[in-house]
Motif scaffolding. Structure first.
Motif, PDB file in Angstrom:
ATOM      1  N   ALA A  42      56.122  46.163  13.602  1.00 23.04           N
ATOM      2  CA  ALA A  42      54.944  45.662  12.893  1.00 23.04           C
ATOM      3  C   ALA A  42      54.658  44.182  13.103  1.00 23.04           C
ATOM      4  CB  ALA A  42      55.080  45.945  11.398  1.00 23.04           C
ATOM      5  N   GLY A  43      55.568  43.444  13.690  1.00 22.65           N
ATOM      6  CA  GLY A  43      55.292  42.043  14.004  1.00 22.65           C
ATOM      7  C   GLY A  43      55.012  41.191  12.784  1.00 22.65           C
ATOM      8  N   GLY A  44      53.763  40.687  12.690  1.00 22.51           N
ATOM      9  CA  GLY A  44      53.393  39.779  11.616  1.00 22.51           C
ATOM     10  C   GLY A  44      53.615  40.338  10.232  1.00 22.51           C
ATOM     11  N   ALA A  45      53.314  41.623  10.046  1.00 21.79           N
ATOM     12  CA  ALA A  45      53.499  42.234   8.723  1.00 21.79           C
ATOM     13  C   ALA A  45      54.976  42.272   8.345  1.00 21.79           C
ATOM     14  CB  ALA A  45      52.918  43.647   8.709  1.00 21.79           C
ATOM     15  N   PHE A  46      55.838  42.565   9.311  1.00 24.52           N
ATOM     16  CA  PHE A  46      57.276  42.603   9.045  1.00 24.52           C
ATOM     17  C   PHE A  46      57.776  41.216   8.641  1.00 24.52           C
ATOM     18  CE2 PHE A  46      61.713  42.236  10.456  1.00 24.52           C
ATOM     19  CZ  PHE A  46      62.281  43.342   9.828  1.00 24.52           C
ATOM     20  N   LEU A  47      57.314  40.197   9.352  1.00 23.83           N
ATOM     21  CA  LEU A  47      57.752  38.833   9.038  1.00 23.83           C
ATOM     22  C   LEU A  47      57.263  38.402   7.657  1.00 23.83           C
ATOM     23  CD1 LEU A  47      57.381  36.863  12.382  1.00 23.83           C
ATOM     24  CD2 LEU A  47      59.471  37.344  11.122  1.00 23.83           C
ATOM     25  N   GLU A  48      56.008  38.706   7.338  1.00 18.94           N
ATOM     26  CA  GLU A  48      55.494  38.303   6.033  1.00 18.94           C
ATOM     27  C   GLU A  48      56.217  39.045   4.911  1.00 18.94           C
ATOM     28  OE1 GLU A  48      51.351  37.886   5.357  1.00 18.94           O
ATOM     29  OE2 GLU A  48      50.957  36.954   7.305  1.00 18.94           O
ATOM     30  N   TRP A  49      56.588  40.292   5.167  1.00 19.76           N
ATOM     31  CA  TRP A  49      57.382  41.018   4.170  1.00 19.76           C
ATOM     32  C   TRP A  49      58.732  40.342   3.977  1.00 19.76           C
ATOM     33  CZ3 TRP A  49      62.056  43.326   5.363  1.00 19.76           C
ATOM     34  CH2 TRP A  49      62.673  43.970   4.287  1.00 19.76           C
ATOM     35  N   MET A  50      59.388  39.947   5.097  1.00 22.72           N
ATOM     36  CA  MET A  50      60.677  39.259   5.008  1.00 22.72           C
ATOM     37  C   MET A  50      60.554  37.912   4.302  1.00 22.72           C
ATOM     38  SD  MET A  50      62.677  39.955   8.611  1.00 22.72           S
ATOM     39  CE  MET A  50      64.104  39.020   8.103  1.00 22.72           C
ATOM     40  N   GLU A  51      59.379  37.314   4.380  1.00 21.40           N
ATOM     41  CA  GLU A  51      59.139  36.037   3.724  1.00 21.40           C
ATOM     42  C   GLU A  51      58.892  36.195   2.229  1.00 21.40           C
ATOM     43  OE1 GLU A  51      57.058  34.069   7.720  1.00 21.40           O
ATOM     44  OE2 GLU A  51      55.843  34.588   5.970  1.00 21.40           O
ATOM     45  N   GLY A  52      58.820  37.445   1.779  1.00 19.41           N
ATOM     46  CA  GLY A  52      58.606  37.697   0.359  1.00 19.41           C
ATOM     47  C   GLY A  52      57.147  37.681  -0.050  1.00 19.41           C
ATOM     48  N   LYS A  53      56.252  37.731   0.917  1.00 26.83           N
ATOM     49  CA  LYS A  53      54.823  37.684   0.604  1.00 26.83           C
ATOM     50  C   LYS A  53      54.273  39.084   0.307  1.00 26.83           C
ATOM     51  CE  LYS A  53      54.103  33.654   3.580  1.00 26.83           C
ATOM     52  NZ  LYS A  53      53.462  33.131   4.808  1.00 26.83           N
ATOM     53  N   GLU A  54      53.237  39.122  -0.532  1.00 29.48           N
ATOM     54  CA  GLU A  54      52.571  40.386  -0.817  1.00 29.48           C
ATOM     55  C   GLU A  54      51.690  40.757   0.372  1.00 29.48           C
ATOM     56  OE1 GLU A  54      50.409  40.176  -4.455  1.00 29.48           O
ATOM     57  OE2 GLU A  54      52.219  40.288  -5.704  1.00 29.48           O
ATOM     58  N   LEU A  55      51.707  42.036   0.736  1.00 27.92           N
ATOM     59  CA  LEU A  55      50.888  42.520   1.842  1.00 27.92           C
ATOM     60  C   LEU A  55      49.688  43.258   1.265  1.00 27.92           C
ATOM     61  CD1 LEU A  55      53.710  43.900   4.182  1.00 27.92           C
ATOM     62  CD2 LEU A  55      52.821  41.571   3.989  1.00 27.92           C
ATOM     63  N   PRO A  56      48.474  42.769   1.503  1.00 29.55           N
ATOM     64  CA  PRO A  56      47.270  43.377   0.905  1.00 29.55           C
ATOM     65  C   PRO A  56      47.159  44.871   1.154  1.00 29.55           C
ATOM     66  CG  PRO A  56      46.717  41.287   1.900  1.00 29.55           C
ATOM     67  CD  PRO A  56      48.134  41.573   2.301  1.00 29.55           C
ATOM     68  N   GLY A  57      47.472  45.300   2.395  1.00 27.77           N
ATOM     69  CA  GLY A  57      47.344  46.716   2.717  1.00 27.77           C
ATOM     70  C   GLY A  57      48.328  47.601   1.984  1.00 27.77           C
ATOM     71  N   VAL A  58      49.454  47.015   1.565  1.00 28.51           N
ATOM     72  CA  VAL A  58      50.438  47.755   0.769  1.00 28.51           C
ATOM     73  C   VAL A  58      50.046  47.708  -0.706  1.00 28.51           C
ATOM     74  CG1 VAL A  58      52.847  47.852   0.025  1.00 28.51           C
ATOM     75  CG2 VAL A  58      52.296  47.363   2.419  1.00 28.51           C
ATOM     76  N   GLU A  59      49.642  46.527  -1.166  1.00 31.43           N
ATOM     77  CA  GLU A  59      49.240  46.380  -2.558  1.00 31.43           C
ATOM     78  C   GLU A  59      48.095  47.337  -2.909  1.00 31.43           C
ATOM     79  OE1 GLU A  59      50.656  44.155  -4.904  1.00 31.43           O
ATOM     80  OE2 GLU A  59      52.167  44.123  -3.313  1.00 31.43           O
ATOM     81  N   ALA A  60      47.171  47.533  -1.967  1.00 25.02           N
ATOM     82  CA  ALA A  60      46.002  48.380  -2.224  1.00 25.02           C
ATOM     83  C   ALA A  60      46.358  49.845  -2.381  1.00 25.02           C
ATOM     84  CB  ALA A  60      44.980  48.215  -1.094  1.00 25.02           C
ATOM     85  N   LEU A  61      47.541  50.242  -1.940  1.00 26.93           N
ATOM     86  CA  LEU A  61      47.971  51.646  -2.036  1.00 26.93           C
ATOM     87  C   LEU A  61      48.688  51.962  -3.335  1.00 26.93           C
ATOM     88  CD1 LEU A  61      49.411  52.179   1.556  1.00 26.93           C
ATOM     89  CD2 LEU A  61      47.165  52.875   0.724  1.00 26.93           C
TER      90      LEU A  61
END
Length: 397
Positions: free
Chosen positions: A376-395
């Motif tokens: 997943a690249g960028g999404a994987f890194l942002e998840w590891m950084e502890g950030k909320e992922l909009p596409g996951v939050e929306a589900l």
């Protein structure tokens, strides 16, 4: 773990299901050079088809910046995807309006259609409400099976999921479960490996991980910055000397959080940056001004393998050295193979991700033996950084 609806609970027969997928595959001369992302979406499409759904695939390709760019059309994807699915894939010349409606109208229960590049419309990346409404009108249900795009609050990842009943696809669900097992509610002790060239690109990642892991091994060029911050002369090595204070702050944060930092205790150096360059293993107190650190040394590798043996969970992002140039791949390959052996033996949950990490695991020939490898690249890194992922939050339910 965050709660989501299960696709298995959905009434799918005869329903128009909008499925956000990642078909942003590498192409050369109009042909796909790596179909990994196509194969990743097959389980969800197969499932929907067998349940009698009308599957409508939404995807982007490259960066057309809101304009129709012919060479960025998804049309060339339809035929190879059809071959992998072993069923026809209809193609719509647009993702909204009459072309989209016309192709969807032709779908029978169990059928599959692919619509044109979402990013041909500026409303996609802007998450424009009018564009969201047009997309949502095409379907009865929504499925997101593109974790790699989940860090973007776009119309197809965020907006539509808030208008229609939304579900994670099978690949997305598997990824979320793997990530939860690695950082959400992991079996402890948890070991992290973070490598790569620069500390500056992974500050958020390091600051988050030192508060959540039991041990963190730092490798690659990043480790040189931490060594230099402790007064060690790293010679001509890649090093961000201006981040010495930052490195020391991270080390202090790790100490306060009870996270043990594992830094190199020996290294492999060379005076030339090329494959099979003359090299030597040495300690940290004798690196010459013209020498560069290109890999972790055998003692460092031994300590890392022992840390794996003492861990229940491993999360890995980034190589330990310049693995593209042998023999400076030795530490990365040794660590990858040991992690795979422990995982295969049921002694370790190993989750890895990031472009260089995937390439390194493939180089070591063990990617398939890890518990989960995220592309997943960028999404994987942002998840590891502890950030909320909009596409996951929306589900979320």
């Amino acid at each position: 773990m965050t709660r989501f609806r299960s696709l298995e609970t959905a009434d799918l027969a005869g329903k128009r299901v909008l499925v956000r997928v990642d078909l942003n595959v590498p192409m050369a001369d109009g042909a796909i050079t790596d179909d990994t992302r196509l194969r990743a979406v097959l389980p969800t499409i197969h499932y929907l088809s067998t349940k009698g759904a009308k599957t409508i695939l939404l995807a982007h390709f490259d960066r057309p910046k809101g304009k129709r760019v012919p060479e960025m059309s998804l049309a060339p994807i339809a035929k190879p995807l059809s071959a992998l699915l072993e069923q026809p894939v209809l193609f719509g010349d647009d993702c909204i309006g009459k072309p989209a409606y016309d192709v969807i109208t032709r779908l029978e229960n169990g059928g599959v259609a692919l619509l044109e590049n979402l990013r041909f419309h500026p409303g996609e990346e802007k998450n424009d409400p009018a564009f969201v409404t047009e997309l949502a009108a095409l379907g009865d249900l929504y499925v997101n099976d593109a974790f790699s795009a989940a860090h973007r609050a776009h119309a197809s990842t965020d907006g539509v999921a808030r208008l229609l009943t939304a579900y994670p696809g099978l690949s997305m669900q598997r990824e979320l479960e793997a990530l939860d097992a690695a950082l959400g509610a992991p079996k402890r002790p948890v070991l992290g490996i973070v490598g790569g060239s620069k500390v500056s690109t992974k500050l958020d990642l390091l600051n988050n991980l030192v508060t959540r892991l039991d041990r963190l091994a730092i490798g690659g060029g990043m480790a040189n910055t931490f060594l230099a911050a402790q007064g060690i002369d790293v010679g001509a090595s890649l090093c961000e000397h201006d981040l010495g204070d930052t490195a020391r702050e991270i080390m202090e944060s790790a100490k306060k959080a009870g996270c043990e930092l594992l830094l190199p205790v020996d290294v492999v150096t060379a005076t030339e940056f090329k494959a099979n360059a003359a090299h030597k293993v040495q300690g940290l107190d004798s690196i010459a001004a013209n020498e560069s650190i290109l890999d972790a040394g055998p003692e460092t590798t031994k300590r890392l393998l022992a840390a794996m043996d003492a861990s229940a969970t491993l999360i890995w992002n980034g190589p330990l050295g310049v693995f593209e140039l042998p023999p400076f791949d030795a530490a990365t390959v040794a660590a990858a193979k040991h992690a795979a052996e422990l995982t295969t033996a049921g002694k370790l949950i190993a989750v890895a991700g990031g472009g260089d990490t995937v390439a390194a695991l493939n180089h070591a020939g063990v990617a398939a033996e890890m518990t989960f490898v995220s592309t997943a690249g960028g999404a994987f890194l942002e998840w590891m950084e502890g950030k909320e992922l909009p596409g996951v939050e929306a589900l979320q339910v």
